[in-house]
Design an enzyme around this catalytic site. Sequence first.
Site, PDB file in Angstrom:
ATOM      1  CG  HIS A 103      32.838  44.085  40.868  1.00 44.84           C
ATOM      2  ND1 HIS A 103      33.737  45.127  40.836  1.00 44.84           N
ATOM      3  CD2 HIS A 103      32.921  43.497  39.642  1.00 44.84           C
ATOM      4  CE1 HIS A 103      34.331  45.164  39.658  1.00 44.84           C
ATOM      5  NE2 HIS A 103      33.853  44.197  38.909  1.00 44.84           N
ATOM      6  CE  LYS A 119      55.904  49.745  33.961  1.00 48.81           C
ATOM      7  NZ  LYS A 119      56.516  50.099  32.678  1.00 48.81           N
ATOM      8  NE  ARG A 161      29.582  45.374  32.484  1.00 43.61           N
ATOM      9  CZ  ARG A 161      30.823  45.771  32.460  1.00 43.61           C
ATOM     10  NH1 ARG A 161      31.213  46.769  33.212  1.00 43.61           N
ATOM     11  NH2 ARG A 161      31.696  45.200  31.665  1.00 43.61           N
ATOM     12  CB  SER A 200      36.818  48.668  37.785  1.00 47.13           C
ATOM     13  OG  SER A 200      36.317  47.622  38.569  1.00 47.13           O
TER      14      SER A 200
END
Length: 165
Positions: free
Chosen positions: A16, A40, A89, A127
């Site tokens: 990023h 969550k 990507r 991530s």
Amino acid sequence: MTAVYPGSFDPVTLGHLDIIKRASRLYERLIVAVLNNSSKDQVFTAEERTGMITELCVGLSNVEVASFSGLLADFVRANKASVVIRGLRAVTDFEYEFQMALTNRSLHDEIETVFLPASLQYLYLSSSVAKEVFMLGGNVDSMLPPEVEKRMRLKTKQNQYNIKR
Ligand code: PNS
């Protein structure tokens, strides 16, 4: 011209940051827009994610960091921007990215999406991959900025996130 680089950034990766740096050279002003979701499964709150990116971008004078909720297209228009930056990507990213780009333009037709190809060393990185490697005790030096790794460790200690190491 103002561009917006949106994402979940949970957490921000070296991939990023590479896109942020490259996009900041292309536009007068770049707003990194952190999605304020209440999932969550997230490790960091939107405030934490925004704070980390702000710290990591101190050297980039034309980069601002903000969080947003609701439609990205509305955020882009409200900030008088017309370009959305996304990193690409692999081909697997394409379908989702294409759909998102067309959706945003169908909402506000002044919005163009500009895709930047990921740098070679970050082609595999996301991530989720970084989180998984971290959780399983692997080395994430080539994936996450050291500050982010430190915060991940703090989260583990505070037991705010169920990271098994
Ligand atoms: O880093 P991500 O998770 O791939 O980023 C996805 C993001 C935040 C850019 C996307 O989910 C988004 O724009 N969400 C806001 C809601 C929205 O505008 N949806 C319609 C476009 S698909």
